[in-house]
Design a protein around this motif. Structure first.
Motif, PDB file in Angstrom:
ATOM      1  N   GLU A   3       0.714  -1.318   0.042  1.00 10.10           N
ATOM      2  CA  GLU A   3       0.036   0.072   0.089  1.00 10.10           C
ATOM      3  C   GLU A   3       0.855   1.212  -0.085  1.00 10.10           C
ATOM      4  N   ASN A   4       2.007   1.242   0.329  1.00 17.13           N
ATOM      5  CA  ASN A   4       2.805   2.431   0.439  1.00 17.13           C
ATOM      6  C   ASN A   4       3.406   2.776  -0.975  1.00 17.13           C
ATOM      7  N   ASP A   5       3.377   1.858  -2.011  1.00 10.92           N
ATOM      8  CA  ASP A   5       4.065   1.984  -3.064  1.00 10.92           C
ATOM      9  C   ASP A   5       2.864   2.532  -4.302  1.00 10.92           C
ATOM     10  N   ILE A   6       1.622   2.734  -3.696  1.00 14.80           N
ATOM     11  CA  ILE A   6       0.662   3.284  -4.724  1.00 14.80           C
ATOM     12  C   ILE A   6       0.008   4.642  -4.090  1.00 14.80           C
ATOM     13  N   THR A   7       0.006   5.637  -5.122  1.00 15.22           N
ATOM     14  CA  THR A   7      -0.598   6.818  -4.540  1.00 15.22           C
ATOM     15  C   THR A   7      -2.005   6.787  -4.007  1.00 15.22           C
ATOM     16  N   THR A   8      -2.412   7.692  -3.109  1.00 12.23           N
ATOM     17  CA  THR A   8      -3.675   7.720  -2.442  1.00 12.23           C
ATOM     18  C   THR A   8      -4.412   8.403  -3.383  1.00 12.23           C
ATOM     19  N   ALA A   9      -5.920   8.544  -3.249  1.00  9.23           N
ATOM     20  CA  ALA A   9      -6.782   9.129  -3.990  1.00  9.23           C
ATOM     21  C   ALA A   9      -6.812  10.347  -4.337  1.00  9.23           C
ATOM     22  N   ASN A  10      -6.385  11.409  -3.105  1.00  5.66           N
ATOM     23  CA  ASN A  10      -6.232  12.781  -3.455  1.00  5.66           C
ATOM     24  C   ASN A  10      -4.532  13.163  -3.259  1.00  5.66           C
ATOM     25  N   GLU A  11      -3.697  12.228  -3.687  1.00  4.92           N
ATOM     26  CA  GLU A  11      -2.194  12.555  -3.561  1.00  4.92           C
ATOM     27  C   GLU A  11      -1.524  12.903  -4.994  1.00  4.92           C
ATOM     28  N   SER A  12      -1.065  14.026  -5.118  1.00  7.70           N
ATOM     29  CA  SER A  12      -0.201  14.277  -6.424  1.00  7.70           C
ATOM     30  C   SER A  12       1.136  13.668  -6.339  1.00  7.70           C
ATOM     31  N   ILE A  13       1.492  13.332  -7.357  1.00  8.64           N
ATOM     32  CA  ILE A  13       3.064  12.816  -7.591  1.00  8.64           C
ATOM     33  C   ILE A  13       4.227  13.189  -6.849  1.00  8.64           C
ATOM     34  N   VAL A  14       4.173  14.802  -6.626  1.00  5.68           N
ATOM     35  CA  VAL A  14       5.005  15.260  -5.871  1.00  5.68           C
ATOM     36  C   VAL A  14       4.712  14.758  -4.402  1.00  5.68           C
ATOM     37  N   ASP A  15       3.508  14.878  -3.895  1.00  2.00           N
ATOM     38  CA  ASP A  15       3.441  14.363  -2.427  1.00  2.00           C
ATOM     39  C   ASP A  15       3.678  12.904  -2.369  1.00  2.00           C
ATOM     40  N   PHE A  16       3.383  12.178  -3.207  1.00  2.00           N
ATOM     41  CA  PHE A  16       3.773  10.682  -3.333  1.00  2.00           C
ATOM     42  C   PHE A  16       5.252  10.647  -3.273  1.00  2.00           C
ATOM     43  N   THR A  17       6.022  11.125  -3.958  1.00  2.31           N
ATOM     44  CA  THR A  17       7.512  11.268  -4.115  1.00  2.31           C
ATOM     45  C   THR A  17       7.965  11.566  -2.746  1.00  2.31           C
ATOM     46  N   GLU A  18       7.594  12.727  -2.263  1.00  2.65           N
ATOM     47  CA  GLU A  18       8.006  13.277  -1.034  1.00  2.65           C
ATOM     48  C   GLU A  18       7.641  12.146   0.285  1.00  2.65           C
ATOM     49  N   ARG A  19       6.475  11.602   0.078  1.00  6.12           N
ATOM     50  CA  ARG A  19       6.208  10.590   0.986  1.00  6.12           C
ATOM     51  C   ARG A  19       7.099   9.439   1.037  1.00  6.12           C
ATOM     52  N   LYS A  20       7.539   8.961  -0.079  1.00  6.51           N
ATOM     53  CA  LYS A  20       8.448   7.740  -0.438  1.00  6.51           C
ATOM     54  C   LYS A  20      10.028   8.030   0.075  1.00  6.51           C
ATOM     55  N   ILE A  21      10.517   9.334  -0.200  1.00  5.53           N
ATOM     56  CA  ILE A  21      11.759   9.733   0.025  1.00  5.53           C
ATOM     57  C   ILE A  21      11.802   9.905   1.497  1.00  5.53           C
ATOM     58  N   PHE A  22      11.109  10.577   2.123  1.00 10.44           N
ATOM     59  CA  PHE A  22      11.070  11.151   3.561  1.00 10.44           C
ATOM     60  C   PHE A  22      10.493  10.192   4.659  1.00 10.44           C
TER      61      PHE A  22
END
Length: 120
Positions: A3-22
Motif C-alpha cells: 500500500e505504500n507503493d501506490i498513490t492515494t486518491a487525493n495525493e499528487s505525484i509530488v506528495d507521493f514522491t516526498e512521502r516515499k523519500i522522507f
C-alpha cells in the motif's frame, strides 16, 4: 507492491514522491543521493550546466554556499558548473555541448582531479 507503493486518491505525484523519500527513505542516505543525482544531471545535460551558471551570474549564490559530503563531489560540481574557483576553467565548448564521456575524459586528465572523484 504494498500500500505504500501506490498513490492515494487525493495525493499528487509530488506528495507521493516526498512521502516515499522522507517517510520511508534512509535519512543518512538522502544527502548523498541528492548530491549524486545533481552531479549526474549536470554531467548528462548541458542545459542543467547552463542553468547553474545562470543562477551564479544573477545572484550572490555560488559554489561556496553549498556544503558537500566530500571534497571530490565539491570539485566535480565546481567544474561542471563553470565555477571561477576552478583554474583553468572548463572550456565553453565542453560546458555547452560536452557529453558525459567527454567531460569524464577531460576531468580525469586534469592535474587537480581528486583520485576518487569518479568512484561510484
Amino acid at each position: 507492491l504494498d500500500e505504500n507503493d501506490i498513490t492515494t486518491a487525493n495525493e499528487s505525484i509530488v506528495d507521493f514522491t516526498e512521502r516515499k523519500i522522507f517517510e520511508h527513505g534512509d535519512p543518512d542516505r538522502l544527502i548523498p543521493q541528492a548530491e549524486s543525482r545533481l552531479l549526474h544531471a549536470l554531467a548528462k545535460f548541458p542545459r542543467a550546466r547552463a542553468a547553474m551558471r545562470t543562477v551564479y551570474s544573477t545572484s550572490t549564490f555560488g559554489p561556496t554556499n553549498l556544503r558537500w559530503t566530500s571534497a571530490e563531489r565539491e570539485w566535480l560540481f565546481s567544474c561542471l558548473t563553470g565555477s571561477a574557483e576552478v583554474e583553468p576553467p572548463l572550456s565553453a565548448e565542453l560546458l555547452d555541448e560536452g557529453t558525459p564521456e567527454q567531460l569524464r575524459s577531460y576531468l580525469r586528465g586534469r592535474d587537480d582531479c581528486p583520485e576518487s572523484a569518479f568512484d561510484e
